[in-house]
Design an enzyme around this catalytic site. Structure first.
Site, PDB file in Angstrom:
ATOM      1  N   GLU A 112       0.839  -1.206   0.000  1.00  0.00           N
ATOM      2  CA  GLU A 112       0.000   0.000   0.000  1.00  0.00           C
ATOM      3  C   GLU A 112       0.872   1.253   0.000  1.00  0.00           C
ATOM      4  O   GLU A 112       0.616   2.210  -0.748  1.00  0.00           O
ATOM      5  CB  GLU A 112      -0.918   0.006   1.224  1.00  0.00           C
ATOM      6  N   HIS A 113       1.908   1.254   0.809  1.00  0.00           N
ATOM      7  CA  HIS A 113       2.758   2.427   0.920  1.00  0.00           C
ATOM      8  C   HIS A 113       3.604   2.650  -0.330  1.00  0.00           C
ATOM      9  O   HIS A 113       4.047   3.770  -0.581  1.00  0.00           O
ATOM     10  CB  HIS A 113       3.659   2.312   2.154  1.00  0.00           C
TER      11      HIS A 113
END
Length: 759
Positions: free
Chosen positions: A269-270
């Site tokens: 996600e990051h």
């Protein structure tokens, strides 16, 4: 030139009305370049459907009378209105309304604070947003009268999106968004740090600090930025009430999966998404929406970009007298087609799976993280072991109170969010430097730049392979993984940009997998200690304690993940970024952010993904349990009101997927576009410098198990499939020195042609 006469018309009244509307809870910064992606065979296609709003002759006459001068008038009006915010923001500074170090608001700022590039682009985007709002205010009523029905603001916004900012003072931004790279830039063998010049048609497509894409047109009640309202036209239920009524803080461990699944999901996600909270327009100061004690501010001290969650009759927060959870809206982005209309949000990460959380999303950040010696990243050393570089401003970058405390830097400011995430960053920093060191020995004629770039492309390939082989087979099922594991030819017409629904709902739901008490395991896989997550938000010093790094790594691959459901760790629901007195609620904030970003309701996404249209709560029976449907009915006034992240969490898993059908659909769409829209994806042969057949074979051997084995301090054993629990028969432990966990043989990179690299 209908708007010219009001170019400077009553700007003070304009800002007054704007601020009043914001304080009434209707401001939302999200600018929308939309795409309708109909469901096809389990994935969303990339074909843009035409707007459903077809103007009749009377409506068309009104649209035809709108001139460039009129459009420029709205932009000028917006600039004047925003200019008048300066006095308000100065008053807030003088009143000492600010984010205090160590508070939950400080933790939120660390995770979602804007980079200077986001601030620069966000100011133009705010003008575009306000101009769009002005255009809608003037024309929507007239268009509605000319239509055969009461036109919604959303329909009006779609019509206004036919007008671009060309010819206005924002036209320079349009020129930038539409620019192409020089032909020679497309022949560079390595991807850029910021994602530019990847797409052959659009230089800036997928670049950091551009807007998220849309699967459905944004849903704002005013067409531009006012948060979605209930089907009954009343406000949607308070996010904290939704959470406290629906979410439970129990322990529901998975029988099959480990915490490594949660951690890789968050790490991924990051890499792909990072929204940015707005700051003061004229001072660039962080915005605080509540007192540092968590109490409501008087209205004159609430910044227009605030959308705090007010807490009433809440047992958990009442104990500490907390009535206000500070939430600042996201920075908007100018729509990718540079048109008027609904708002989008800026993504500070690149939209490609390219290790931006390790290397940064700007050349400036990347240079800060490099040692410029033998292709390596900069590191810090503690007791002869290598760690991430130390922050130069630890009390700002972490929730600590001493400059002597440990706080790390990486390509993403969330690196210190919790120790397991810091561990993952550390393993990949070590992996980069391990590979760079070996490549330097194999190719002593390579300079620092060649070593860095060759190492970076190998590391990115490893991350891509792990994601598309191990992770997707776990979260979407084996059959989908086999489909996505095939080589996808690069398509320049495929938009690899991250969708707002993926970033703001699907990937945020993986927080449900977290355990609030990570355990430390010895080599025999016995848990000998636990830590409370709430004590280590943005406070990663424990990672340097003797044996903790390895113990946490074994914990990730041994301790059960929680299930993806409505059970959350208390540390995330009541103690996020806690200051010892109170903390925030991660899911309430995710709900608020989804509304801020204009995400349509769950019912619209499930229809997009091929499920039956739901007009009533009972229509959810195809994917939800009856008791969950009953709970939704007690909270929401209508089935059409249910937030996407809530609906997705309540769906029963589909087949061997971790997610239900709606989230599986959105995720699969994203992973297809992330792959086929990336010219530098590791197995794409049509890139300037593709990997050789032998090198690709080596990359296919890469597993997360090998990454952990090679980069821990002294880890001796590991199971091959780390997302799954150890099983003597199906997933046994092997020695890290065993060929059962294959190693990447870098000999196949010896004597690659460095003359090809042009720097």
């Amino acid at each position: 030139m209908e708007l010219q006469s009001m170019k400077l018309a009553m700007p003070l009244l304009g800002i007054l009305l704007w601020v009043l509307s914001i304080h009434a809870g209707i401001f939302s910064d999200a600018s929308a370049h939309y795409r309708f992606l109909p469901f096809q065979g389990g994935a969303l296609s990339n074909d843009v459907a035409a707007s459903s709003t077809a103007p009749n002759r009377d409506m068309q006459e009104i649209l035809d009378r709108i001139t460039v001068e009129d459009l420029n008038g709205t932009v000028n009006f917006a600039e004047n209105v925003i200019g008048y915010m300066k006095r308000l923001e100065n008053n807030l500074l003088w009143s000492n309304i600010k984010v205090t170090d160590g508070t939950p608001s400080h933790g939120m700022l660390i995770s979602f604070g804007p980079e200077k590039e986001a601030l620069e682009r966000g100011k133009d985007a705010l003008v575009a947003l306000r101009a769009s709002n002005q255009l809608l205010n003037i024309y929507c009523h007239r268009l509605s009268k000319a239509s055969l029905h009461q036109m919604s603001y959303q329909e009006c916004a779609k019509l206004m999106s036919k007008f671009t900012f060309h010819g206005t003072t924002l036209s320079g931004y349009c020129d930038m968004l539409e620019a192409s790279c020089k032909a020679s830039d497309y022949d560079v063998p390595y991807r850029t740090i910021n994602g530019s010049c990847n797409n052959k048609n659009r230089k800036h497509r997928g670049e950091s600090f551009t807007g998220y894409s849309r699967l459905l047109y944004a849903d704002y009640s005013d067409g531009a930025h006012e948060p979605r309202r209930s089907f009954t036209r009343k406000p949607l239920p308070n996010p904290r009430i939704v959470v406290s009524s629906l979410i439970q803080t129990g322990n529901k461990p998975s029988k099959r999966y480990t915490l490594a699944l949660m951690q890789w999901s968050q790490f991924l996600e990051h890499d792909l998404c990072r929204s940015a909270t707005a700051v003061a327009i004229h001072t660039d100061s962080p915005i605080e929406c509540c007192s540092k004690e968590g109490v409501n501010l008087t209205p004159r001290y609430v910044h227009p970009f605030c959308s705090p969650i007010y807490v009433t009759h809440d047992k958990k927060y009442a104990e500490e007298g907390v009535t206000c959870l500070s939430f600042v809206r996201s920075i908007p982005a100018i729509r990718s087609d540079c048109t008027f209309g609904a708002s989008d949000q800026v993504n500070q990460a690149t939209h490609y799976l390219d290790g931006s959380q390790i290397y940064g999303s700007t050349l400036r950040k990347s240079d800060e993280l490099r040692s410029f010696v033998n292709g390596k990243l900069a590191t810090s050393t503690f007791e002869k072991r290598s760690y991430l570089p130390l922050s130069k401003d630890p009390t700002h970058d972490c929730q600590i109170f001493s400059n002597m405390s440990t706080c790390y830097e990486s390509g993403d400011t969330r690196v210190n969010f919790q120790p397991q995430l810091t561990l993952m960053h550390t393993l990949w920093y070590r992996e980069h430097n391990r590979i760079a060191e070996q490549l330097a020995k194999l190719n002593p004629h390579w300079n620092d730049e060649v070593l860095f770039q060759e190492t970076r492309r190998i590391v990115i390939a490893e991350m891509q392979k792990i994601t598309y082989s191990e992770w997707i087979s776990t979260v979407l099922g084996k059959s989908v993984q086999e489909k996505l594991a095939r080589s996808f030819p690069y398509r320049s017409d495929s938009d690899g940009s991250v969708s707002n629904a993926f970033a703001t709902a699907v990937m945020r739901s993986v927080k449900s997998l977290s355990d609030g008490m990570p355990k430390l395991y010895d080599e025999e896989r016995r848990a000998n200690e636990s830590i409370f997550m709430r004590n280590y938000f943005h406070n990663p010093g424990i990672l340097r304690h003797e044996g903790v790094l390895d113990a946490l790594a074994r914990g990730l691959t041994t301790q059960s993940s929680q299930r993806l459901d409505i059970y959350y760790a208390d540390d995330l629901i009541n103690q996020l970024y806690t200051n010892g007195k109170f903390g925030f609620d991660v899911l309430s904030f995710d709900l608020q952010r989804g509304r801020d970003h204009g995400l349509p309701s769950y019912t619209k996404y499930r229809k997009l993904c091929g499920l039956n249209e739901a007009s009533d709560f009972t229509d959810f029976k195809d994917v939800m349990k009856e008791q969950d449907i009953a709970a939704l009915q007690r909270i929401y006034s209508s089935a059409a009101d249910v937030d996407l992240i809530i609906g997705g969490l309540l769906e029963k898993p589909r087949g061997d997927s971790l997610f239900g059908p709606t989230f599986s659909c959105i995720l699969q769409d994203q992973m297809i576009r992330t792959r086929e829209g990336d010219r530098y994806f590791y197995d794409n042969h049509d890139q300037p410098k593709p990997f050789t057949t032998e090198q690709l074979h080596q990359i296919e051997n890469v597993t997360l198990a090998r990454i952990i084995c090679d980069n821990g301090d002294n880890i001796k054993t590991m199971q091959k499939r780390v997302f799954e629990k150890v099983n003597t028969n199906k997933n046994p432990l092997f020695s890290c020195s065993s060929d059962e966990i294959p190693k990447l043989k870098l000999e196949y990179w010896q004597d690659s042609d460095p003359s090809f690299v042009r720097f």
